[in-house]
Design a protein around this motif. Structure first.
Motif: not given
Length: 131
Positions: A61-66, A80-86, A88-92, A113-115
């Motif tokens: 899990a990534h918090f914050p995360g997409v 269940w997959r996520s990436v770090n939310y940083k 505005s930008g592009e996420y894959e 998107v989670h905080d």
């Protein structure tokens, strides 16, 4: 001499694709922030074949995360997959599928998107017609 032969044989098998392929779902997501609140502007979803040697099952899990989830007939069919939310930008996000849909099936792909506390800030869903 024998260990070198085994290493070369393994390398040849991996390079030849004999390990096979598996289907993944891939989402390219564009997020912008408006007054500090994330907005999911674009979700581009495709399926792809990758080598069985590649692993897209990581449950961290990534918090914050997409986050991405793929739903078919009210069941989650991906990992269940996520990436770090940083910001505005592009996420894959790429995930293996547990079940392969049939041609013509409607597959819902949800992006959230989670905080840093795990609270949902925004979400958006797109429907992919499986080919």
């Amino acid at each position: 001499m024998r260990p070198i032969f085994v290493i070369i044989l393994i390398a040849l098998i991996m390079a030849s694709g004999c390990l096979g392929e598996k289907t993944v779902i891939k989402a390219n997501v564009t997020i912008t922030e408006h007054n500090g609140t994330p907005v999911i502007d674009i979700i581009d979803v495709t399926s792809a074949k990758v080598s069985n040697a590649e692993d897209y099952k990581e449950p961290s899990a990534h918090f914050p995360g997409v986050y991405m989830s793929t739903i078919l007939d009210s069941k989650q069919i991906d990992y269940w997959r996520s990436v770090n939310y940083k910001g505005s930008g592009e996420y894959e996000i790429i995930s293996e599928l547990k079940i392969i849909p049939n041609k013509g099936d409607e597959v819902d792909v949800s992006i959230k998107v989670h905080d840093s506390n795990g609270d949902e800030l925004t979400s958006r869903k797109v429907t992919l017609i499986w080919e």
